[in-house]
Design a protein around this motif. Sequence first.
Motif: not given
Length: 226
Positions: A12-36
């Motif tokens: 949540s913290a990383l999504v908040g930091i990166l998603g606040a940038e106008p040129d960045m979009e966080v399309v998903a966040d997940c744990d390692r089991a779901e990552s692939a």
Amino acid sequence: MIVVDEESLARSALVGILGAEPDMEVVADCDRAESAARIRACRPDVVLLGFSMPAADGFSVLADVRTMPGRPAVAVLAAFAGEEHVSAALRLGADGFLLKDMAPEQLVHSVRILAGGGGVLAPVVGRQVIDGYLATRGGRGDRDLLTSLTSREREVLGCLTDGLSNQGIAARLHMGVSTVKEHVSAILLKLKVGNRVQAALLAQRNGLNCAASGADGAARGREAAG
């Protein structure tokens, strides 16, 4: 971009930091089991991979991503930089190794470099990796690999040692970004390395830098003019 971490609060913290940038979009966040599955479905440009113990779980994600067609850039984000973990991550194709205590603006800058085709290492990690490579400087096998490069590929490799992104290399060498990508792919194949960070370090330990590769290009230019 996709953020992968076992801790939902960290995500949540990383999504908040990166998603606040106008040129960045966080399309998903997940744990390692779901990552692939998420990476294959979303096809992000960048994956930020949180590392924690056991590290083997993080290594399995890197191994999975390495086999994906058109794979994204992947940077490890770890709480500490154990030498064995850094080495293993780079061997498995990580494009960067960052530390979780970095400033938010440094993280944002690093992600932009990754998205542009560059590699990133936290300062302490970079010193550690360079020292390890320089300890085995000048191996005959490495020099043989470097001689297999064309003059243009040596110029591109020299730019990699300067930390330039694909766009930066294109601007410096006056070529298209797609052409730069083709040269970088050829360099990685010929040098038998997994990513541009490893290619740059191999070049550095054998004395090839931006100035040396530029001299090759200047000499070639004089020959053409003559």
